[in-house]
Design a protein around this motif. Structure first.
Motif, PDB file in Angstrom:
ATOM      1  N   ALA A 217      -9.718  -2.848   5.008  1.00 26.33           N
ATOM      2  CA  ALA A 217      -8.254  -2.342   4.685  1.00 26.33           C
ATOM      3  C   ALA A 217      -8.207  -1.146   3.722  1.00 26.33           C
ATOM      4  O   ALA A 217      -7.264  -0.404   3.955  1.00 26.33           O
ATOM      5  CB  ALA A 217      -7.683  -3.566   3.870  1.00 26.33           C
ATOM      6  N   SER A 218      -9.337  -1.165   2.673  1.00 31.07           N
ATOM      7  CA  SER A 218      -9.235   0.213   1.911  1.00 31.07           C
ATOM      8  C   SER A 218      -9.203   1.271   2.705  1.00 31.07           C
ATOM      9  O   SER A 218      -8.733   2.442   2.256  1.00 31.07           O
ATOM     10  CB  SER A 218     -10.273  -0.021   0.775  1.00 31.07           C
ATOM     11  OG  SER A 218     -11.605  -0.148   1.397  1.00 31.07           O
ATOM     12  N   TYR A 221      -6.129   2.192   4.528  1.00 31.48           N
ATOM     13  CA  TYR A 221      -5.206   2.458   3.596  1.00 31.48           C
ATOM     14  C   TYR A 221      -5.280   4.079   3.113  1.00 31.48           C
ATOM     15  O   TYR A 221      -4.103   4.658   2.964  1.00 31.48           O
ATOM     16  CB  TYR A 221      -5.191   1.403   2.246  1.00 31.48           C
ATOM     17  CG  TYR A 221      -4.208   2.321   1.084  1.00 31.48           C
ATOM     18  CD1 TYR A 221      -2.823   2.109   0.977  1.00 31.48           C
ATOM     19  CD2 TYR A 221      -5.086   2.613  -0.014  1.00 31.48           C
ATOM     20  CE1 TYR A 221      -2.014   2.298   0.008  1.00 31.48           C
ATOM     21  CE2 TYR A 221      -4.058   2.830  -1.137  1.00 31.48           C
ATOM     22  CZ  TYR A 221      -2.689   3.047  -0.935  1.00 31.48           C
ATOM     23  OH  TYR A 221      -1.820   3.209  -1.873  1.00 31.48           O
ATOM     24  N   CYS A 247       2.419   1.219   3.359  1.00 31.95           N
ATOM     25  CA  CYS A 247       1.490   0.112   3.480  1.00 31.95           C
ATOM     26  C   CYS A 247       0.656  -0.059   2.025  1.00 31.95           C
ATOM     27  O   CYS A 247       0.912   0.758   1.174  1.00 31.95           O
ATOM     28  CB  CYS A 247       0.201   0.359   4.464  1.00 31.95           C
ATOM     29  SG  CYS A 247      -0.979   1.447   4.139  1.00 31.95           S
ATOM     30  N   VAL A 249      -3.033  -2.308   0.243  1.00 29.53           N
ATOM     31  CA  VAL A 249      -4.106  -3.345   0.298  1.00 29.53           C
ATOM     32  C   VAL A 249      -3.475  -4.707  -0.040  1.00 29.53           C
ATOM     33  O   VAL A 249      -2.839  -4.856  -1.303  1.00 29.53           O
ATOM     34  CB  VAL A 249      -5.220  -2.773  -0.452  1.00 29.53           C
ATOM     35  CG1 VAL A 249      -6.365  -3.988  -0.055  1.00 29.53           C
ATOM     36  CG2 VAL A 249      -5.794  -1.436   0.320  1.00 29.53           C
ATOM     37  N   CYS A 275      -7.800  -7.243   8.802  1.00 26.86           N
ATOM     38  CA  CYS A 275      -8.482  -6.187   9.091  1.00 26.86           C
ATOM     39  C   CYS A 275     -10.191  -6.593   9.075  1.00 26.86           C
ATOM     40  O   CYS A 275     -10.402  -7.612   8.856  1.00 26.86           O
ATOM     41  CB  CYS A 275      -8.331  -4.908   8.055  1.00 26.86           C
ATOM     42  SG  CYS A 275      -6.581  -4.345   7.801  1.00 26.86           S
ATOM     43  N   LEU A 280      -4.016  -5.504   5.318  1.00 25.08           N
ATOM     44  CA  LEU A 280      -2.860  -4.329   4.922  1.00 25.08           C
ATOM     45  C   LEU A 280      -1.728  -5.166   5.006  1.00 25.08           C
ATOM     46  O   LEU A 280      -1.365  -5.799   5.876  1.00 25.08           O
ATOM     47  CB  LEU A 280      -2.899  -3.388   5.957  1.00 25.08           C
ATOM     48  CG  LEU A 280      -4.029  -2.212   5.582  1.00 25.08           C
ATOM     49  CD1 LEU A 280      -3.779  -1.090   6.709  1.00 25.08           C
ATOM     50  CD2 LEU A 280      -3.906  -1.828   4.183  1.00 25.08           C
TER      51      LEU A 280
END
Length: 317
Positions: A217-218, A221, A247, A249, A275, A280
């Motif tokens: 997710a990071s 992002y 969006c 995290v 993810c 997200l």
């Protein structure tokens, strides 16, 4: 000093305005040829050309410097320095050598990191914590010349490609004027780049904006922020391509029970998507043919499209 300016997009036009407002004399402005744009595909002048014409400056638009007479025209301008900002054309050695003090470039990164076409977006996508402006003495390589001035700009956790562009815009003008002052007074202290630290910022493509939900997710992002406002990250739902404008995290243990790309929850606070690592929360989306809206507004009219447990994909099938 007598200056030639070469640039094309808004980023370049801002620096041209700084030179117009200075005591230097602009003897010629180079920019890319007019390009077709919009639904009618009418030829549109670049921001640099539009600004130059507003101030009555001489505009030149060669396709390249192999055109007959293009190099002679530049040489006859008898410039002290040529300032290049996002021109979009590699300059041959004969052009680099034509002005009395050569050509300098305003580059939106801390060289030698992120040489190339898209340094602002690549810095965000890579998770960099800072970037900056480098004023560089141009040589025949791609952003390989000696560094003259460097400024530092922190990258905030919520910066997008657009917001970071605007921050660097404010640093570029003063740095350029400082470099020109040092050239004029012969006080430059050039610093060679360490090629071992170099990395390249390749041109952005729409294809790479497809979201790969198997990524952490990071990472996604950073990618979504980097590609805002262009080319804009997207996912697919059937044959529809849905753009993601906002969006965050999301820290939700429930995401581990779902496959990557599955919708974990959907409410007025956002659509949470599992993810490869983490999740997200999508907060602003753009449906095909529509303007970008908050997820709250989208769910009010299209809630059935984002049912919990449904699967999102990256590229279109």
């Amino acid at each position: 000093m007598r200056l030639i300016f070469a640039g094309t997009p808004d980023f370049a036009a801002h620096h041209l305005q700084c030179l117009i407002d200075s005591d230097h004399e602009i003897v010629g402005v180079y920019t890319q040829p007019d390009r077709p744009a919009g639904r009618g595909k009418k030829l549109v002048a670049s921001p640099v050309k539009q600004l130059a014409q507003q101030h009555g400056l001489t505009v030149l638009q060669p396709v390249n410097f192999k055109e007959e007479g293009a190099l002679n025209t530049l040489t006859e301008l008898n410039a002290d320095v040529m300032v290049v900002v996002a021109y979009g054309l590699l300059l041959p050695q004969a052009v680099l050598d034509a002005p009395r003090f050569g050509c300098i470039n305003v580059h939106a990164s801390l060289l030698p990191r992120w040489r190339g076409a898209a340094p602002i977006q690549r810095a965000i996508a890579a998770g960099d914590r800072e970037t900056g402006i480098t004023i560089m003495q141009m040589d025949i390589g791609l952003d390989t010349g000696d560094m003259l001035i460097k400024t530092i700009c922190p990258i905030a956790a919520d910066d997008t490609g657009g917001s970071l562009h605007d921050k660097l815009l404010q640093q570029g003008g003063p740095a350029l004027l400082q470099a020109l002052q040092q050239i004029e007074h012969h006080t430059l202290a050039p610093e060679k780049q360490d090629d071992r630290l170099a990395c390249y910022a390749s041109k952005l493509t729409k294809e790479e904006a497809a979201i790969d939900w198997t990524q952490p997710a990071s990472v996604l992002y950073d990618q979504i922020r980097a590609f805002n406002p262009f080319p804009v990250a997207y996912f697919s739902q059937g044959k529809d391509r849905i753009r993601v404008w906002g969006c965050a995290v999301e820290d939700t243990p429930a995401a581990t029970k779902h496959t990557a790309g599955a919708i974990v929850s959907a409410d007025n606070q956002g659509i949470v998507v599992a993810c490869g690592e983490g999740a997200l929360r999508l907060t602003q989306l753009q449906l095909p043919g529509k303007k970008a809206l908050s997820v709250r507004d989208i769910l009010n009219g299209h809630g059935d499209r984002f049912a919990v447990g449904s699967q999102l994909t990256g590229s279109q099938p």
